[in-house]
Design an enzyme around this catalytic site. Structure first.
Site, mmCIF file in Angstrom:
data_model
loop_
_atom_site.group_PDB
_atom_site.id
_atom_site.type_symbol
_atom_site.label_atom_id
_atom_site.label_comp_id
_atom_site.label_asym_id
_atom_site.label_seq_id
_atom_site.Cartn_x
_atom_site.Cartn_y
_atom_site.Cartn_z
ATOM 1 N N HIS A 41 -7.952 -5.468 0.407
ATOM 2 C CA HIS A 41 -6.680 -4.773 0.581
ATOM 3 C C HIS A 41 -6.019 -5.213 1.885
ATOM 4 O O HIS A 41 -6.627 -5.137 2.954
ATOM 5 C CB HIS A 41 -6.951 -3.265 0.601
ATOM 6 C CG HIS A 41 -5.739 -2.401 0.561
ATOM 7 N ND1 HIS A 41 -4.823 -2.435 -0.470
ATOM 8 C CD2 HIS A 41 -5.288 -1.430 1.417
ATOM 9 C CE1 HIS A 41 -3.881 -1.546 -0.250
ATOM 10 N NE2 HIS A 41 -4.125 -0.932 0.900
ATOM 11 N N GLU A 49 -9.570 -5.568 -3.671
ATOM 12 C CA GLU A 49 -8.938 -4.560 -2.805
ATOM 13 C C GLU A 49 -9.945 -3.582 -2.209
ATOM 14 O O GLU A 49 -9.891 -3.229 -1.032
ATOM 15 C CB GLU A 49 -7.909 -3.751 -3.618
ATOM 16 C CG GLU A 49 -6.844 -4.577 -4.291
ATOM 17 C CD GLU A 49 -5.498 -4.500 -3.623
ATOM 18 O OE1 GLU A 49 -5.428 -4.066 -2.455
ATOM 19 O OE2 GLU A 49 -4.508 -4.889 -4.250
ATOM 20 N N SER A 103 0.839 -1.189 0.000
ATOM 21 C CA SER A 103 0.000 0.000 0.000
ATOM 22 C C SER A 103 0.885 1.254 0.000
ATOM 23 O O SER A 103 1.691 1.439 -0.912
ATOM 24 C CB SER A 103 -0.966 -0.045 1.179
ATOM 25 O OG SER A 103 -1.989 0.923 1.046
#
Length: 503
Positions: free
Chosen positions: A410, A345, A219
């Protein structure tokens, strides 16, 4: 915890893994620990790599830590100042194991090292090193996160070392204040660089090979890896890159505030208004970090306008506003890279509903924030024949994704890489463990032997007519998804209207 000891007998012979809980570093003699859960891993926790960024060093470039006589490296250091949203989401309701467990403090610029006690390789061989940078949108995160502790992975392989680093966040890491020099706007990224310089200087003492250091992030951590890739093309320190769910083309990681209004607004609310730029910064250095974070938390939760954003800004030093142009001009390290995304995600990043989220919004987030920027980043690298290996994580395991609609959200790949999938919400299934170990072994091959290691395991570098390696789809451990099918949902970094994420 076991006391300090030295290995005896045959293990003493030219052994380059850790044979002692006492390691001399550039910042002092560090004393680590072994615990009963992973008895063949030596852990060094909370080693400072920089002076505490307090007083005059708050909102200044990090300064390498001066040596101490001894360093207690047996416990996690505090996380850097941050605040957590109080509203419900996947990470607070369903999987809190992604959240930090320790207190926060400005004295947080530290490194953790996990090294095998006895390597499976020849004792004269230095081990490859994987340096981890956590995500959290540059607003939160840390090292004491249950799902992101690599002890069990290192225990299993005995063939690599993992290093994790803390860096400053939000207004403390990315203040963009008028009173700063331009090269100090992105302090969190400067922290990352100094930490890697510490690794370069010290990793041999932990049994690591400084010529085989791979930088891995997820990320915002993955965005950081790519920012680093462009910032230090001539002196990268590292030899490989891994980017999980993020690249420099992510559309929301960078912000733009050329008149420094965000910092000045906060200063005005905390008794430092109406001052010139230098005095404003000095005044804010006297406000406690907890008071600053409390104000930001309340302001954010009240939804007050204007919104405030303290994230990296383009400074033409460590971040830039023209990444595609720079990529096509070859202004980056050209190191081999793994770039991966997840199938679902966005479901953990849109408004939470325990019964299920708005999939139209979730799919758009998946494509616009992750899939399509990764596609374009890969194409840019391919234009200069830089090897890139693409994966898609598709696993849906109930102990990581407790609700049936969550799937490969995610962050959900991280417990699979770290080997922590079974620490909460029930044990891992045999199939889940096989998928996890397959993912770990691919990364291990890359950090050990680079592209040659992946080619040996059948993972081919990107070509437009090739395939994305897919982990955990249905009952398949590792499969292939045609690249054409994967990429057709994207038009540059934007999703094609009406598209859904590739599965």
């Amino acid at each position: 915890m076991l006391g300090i000891f030295f290995l005896a007998g045959s293990l003493v012979k030219s052994c380059t893994a850790i044979g002692s809980l006492q390691v001399n570093t550039t910042v002092g003699m560090s004393y680590g620990l072994i615990n009963g859960t992973t008895p063949h891993v030596v852990q060094f926790l909370g080693i400072p790599y920089a002076e505490p960024p307090v007083g005059s060093l708050r909102w200044a470039a990090p300064v390498m830590k001066s040596p101490e006589d001894s360093i207690d490296a047996t416990r996690f250091s505090p996380s850097c100042p941050q605040f957590a949203d109080s509203g419900p989401d996947v990470y607070t309701v369903d999987v809190p194991e992604f959240n930090i467990n320790n207190p926060t403090s400005e004295d947080c610029l530290t490194i953790n090292v996990w090294s095998p006690l006895t390597p499976a390789t020849d004792y004269t061989e230095k081990l490859p090193v994987l340096v981890w940078m956590f995500g959290g949108g540059f607003q939160n995160g840390g090292l004491d996160v249950e799902y992101q502790i690599p002890s069990q992975w290192v225990e299993r392989t005995q063939s690599h070392i993992v290093v994790a680093l803390n860096y400053r966040l939000n207004i403390f890491g990315f203040p963009n204040a008028a009173g700063q020099n331009q090269n100090e706007y992105n302090l969190g990224l400067l922290d990352q660089r100094l930490a890697l310089e510490w690794v370069r200087s010290n990793i041999v003492s932990f049994g690591g090979d400084p010529s085989r250091v791979t930088l891995w992030g997820q990320s915002a951590g993955a965005g950081s890896v790519d920012y680093y890739n462009f910032a230090y093309p001539k002196n990268p320190i590292v030899t490989g890159l891994i980017m999980d769910s993020g690249t420099a083309l992510h559309p929301t990681l960078l912000t733009n505030d050329p008149t420094h209004t965000n910092f000045t607004f906060v200063a005005g609310q905390l008794g430092c208004g109406g001052l010139n730029a230098g005095a404003e910064l000095d005044c804010m250095r006297n406000v406690s970090f907890s008071e600053i974070e409390s104000f930001l938390k309340n302001y954010n939760e009240n939804g007050t306008a204007p919104s405030l954003n303290f994230s990296p800004v383009p400074d033409d030093v460590v971040t830039f506003s023209n990444y595609t142009a720079r990529a096509l001009a070859g202004n980056y390290t050209k190191l081999p890279a793994i770039i991966g995304t997840n199938t679902n995600e966005g479901v953990s990043l849109v408004r939470y509903n325990s019964e299920g989220v708005d999939m139209t919004n979730a799919n758009y987030v998946t494509l616009s924030h992750f899939t399509c920027p990764a596609v374009q980043t890969t194409k840019n690298r391919y234009a200069l024949s830089v090897p890139t290996y693409r994966y898609l994580y598709a696993g849906n395991f109930t102990n990581i994704s407790p609700r049936p609609w969550e799937g490969a959200y995610h962050c959900s790949e991280l417990p699979m890489f770290f080997g922590t999938s079974g620490i909460a919400h029930g044990g891992s299934t045999p199939f889940e463990l096989v998928v996890s170990r397959s993912m770990q072994d691919m990364y291990l091959a890359f950090i050990t032997d680079g592209p040659a290691g992946l080619e040996t395991k059948g993972w081919k570098a990107y070509t437009p007519n090739g395939a994305v390696l897919e982990f955990g789809k249905g009952d398949t451990v590792v499969g292939n998804l045609a690249m054409e099918s994967f990429e057709k949902v994207c038009d540059g970094i934007e999703p094609v209207a009406g598209s859904v994420p590739p599965m």
